[in-house]
Design an enzyme around this catalytic site. Structure first.
Site, PDB file in Angstrom:
ATOM      1  N   ASP A  11     -28.533  77.246   8.411  1.00 17.30           N
ATOM      2  CA  ASP A  11     -29.599  77.891   7.637  1.00 17.30           C
ATOM      3  C   ASP A  11     -29.278  77.878   6.137  1.00 17.30           C
ATOM      4  O   ASP A  11     -28.114  77.881   5.745  1.00 17.30           O
ATOM      5  CB  ASP A  11     -29.777  79.342   8.130  1.00 17.30           C
ATOM      6  CG  ASP A  11     -31.128  79.909   7.735  1.00 17.30           C
ATOM      7  OD1 ASP A  11     -32.010  79.129   7.303  1.00 17.30           O
ATOM      8  OD2 ASP A  11     -31.307  81.141   7.846  1.00 17.30           O
ATOM      9  N   HIS A  28     -33.035  69.895   2.671  1.00 11.22           N
ATOM     10  CA  HIS A  28     -32.872  69.337   4.024  1.00 11.22           C
ATOM     11  C   HIS A  28     -32.052  68.041   3.979  1.00 11.22           C
ATOM     12  O   HIS A  28     -31.229  67.795   4.849  1.00 11.22           O
ATOM     13  CB  HIS A  28     -34.234  69.101   4.683  1.00 11.22           C
ATOM     14  CG  HIS A  28     -34.994  70.371   4.908  1.00 11.22           C
ATOM     15  ND1 HIS A  28     -34.433  71.477   5.524  1.00 11.22           N
ATOM     16  CD2 HIS A  28     -36.261  70.737   4.593  1.00 11.22           C
ATOM     17  CE1 HIS A  28     -35.328  72.450   5.575  1.00 11.22           C
ATOM     18  NE2 HIS A  28     -36.450  72.034   5.008  1.00 11.22           N
ATOM     19  N   LEU A 122     -16.558  63.904  21.277  1.00  7.64           N
ATOM     20  CA  LEU A 122     -17.375  65.098  21.025  1.00  7.64           C
ATOM     21  C   LEU A 122     -18.826  64.878  21.482  1.00  7.64           C
ATOM     22  O   LEU A 122     -19.399  63.817  21.256  1.00  7.64           O
ATOM     23  CB  LEU A 122     -17.366  65.385  19.518  1.00  7.64           C
ATOM     24  CG  LEU A 122     -18.312  66.467  19.004  1.00  7.64           C
ATOM     25  CD1 LEU A 122     -17.867  67.853  19.483  1.00  7.64           C
ATOM     26  CD2 LEU A 122     -18.371  66.448  17.474  1.00  7.64           C
TER      27      LEU A 122
END
Ligand code: IPE
Ligand code: IPE
Ligand code: MG
Length: 228
Positions: A11, A28, A122
């Site tokens: 955020d 963004h 991962l």
């Protein structure tokens, strides 16, 4: 112990941009760069699963311009980074409501997932068009379709988007907000929460290391009593 599964509510992209007099979309773009850095850091730390909250079922409330920008950004990123996933043996997965998304992003998501399905490093789970309530509701509908009359908790868990993935041990939220915003409601029942004041585009690998170090000192009791 290093948490096996870390979730991040990334955020603060908009605030990062606004503080610099830039468009929110710039935030963004910068947030995407951070996501790549943190994916690498998570792999280096030996984390097995990293769930990134990328776009929520509530984020459709934003302007069409911002929504369109985020969707195109993720679409491009999925394709552009295929080599990065390959080099690092990263497996991409998705959680969220694929049906509510435009077909082109849906197919890019499916492609990234299938191209990386064999990788054993991962696992990065992109929570895209994701809402915890929506995920639980979709699980309930699957249970009804299967004709299960008296479901147990294990039935709900087994019908979530990725039932093989263990619950998150640690959920991080950046930009100083103290709420879940509908992230991993079911799975996160016993997650440890870590809030960072830093905005997501300002995050660095050292911040992830700090969060994991703090996690290591938490006493997880799961409703039981502390055994020391
Ligand atoms: C998080 O940053 C990214 C998404 C929700 C897609 P925000 O865009 O929410 O940034 P703030 O909270 O407005 O600063
Ligand atoms: C949560 O952030 C969603 C993502 C990070 C993708 P929001 O910025 O949408 O959450 P609220 O609106 O502050 O609760
Ligand atoms: Mg926000």
């Amino acid at each position: 112990m290093v948490p096996a599964h870390v979730g991040i509510i990334m955020d603060g992209n908009g605030r990062w941009a606004q503080r610099r007099g830039l468009f929110r979309t710039q935030g963004h773009l910068e947030g995407l760069k951070t996501a790549k850095k943190i994916v690498k850091a998570a792999a280096d730390l030996g984390i097995s699963y990293l769930t990134l909250f990328t776009f929520s079922t509530e984020n459709w409330k934003r302007s069409a311009e911002e929504v369109g920008f985020i969707i195109s950004l993720v679409k491009e990123y999925l394709r552009r980074e295929l080599d990065f996933y390959r080099e690092n043996r990263i497996r991409i997965r998705h959680t969220g409501n694929l049906e509510g998304l435009p077909p082109d992003i849906r197919s890019e998501m499916n492609l990234a997932c299938s191209e990386t399905a064999e990788f054993s490093g991962l696992q990065v789970i992109l929570a895209f068009n994701y809402g915890g309530r929506d995920e639980i509701l979709r699980a309930v509908k699957k249970i009804i379709d299967k004709g299960i009359k008296n479901p147990a908790e294990s039935d709900i868990a087994a019908n979530l988007d990725n039932p093989d993935i263990p619950d998150p041990d640690l959920i991080i939220r950046t930009a100083g907000e103290f709420r879940t915003s509908n992230f991993l409601l079911w799975e996160g029942a016993y997650a440890e929460y870590y809030i960072s004041d830093k905005l997501w585009p300002d995050w660095e690998s050292a911040d992830l290391i700090r969060a994991v170090d703090e996690y290591k000192n938490r006493d997880r009791r799961f409703g039981g009593i502390m055994i020391k």
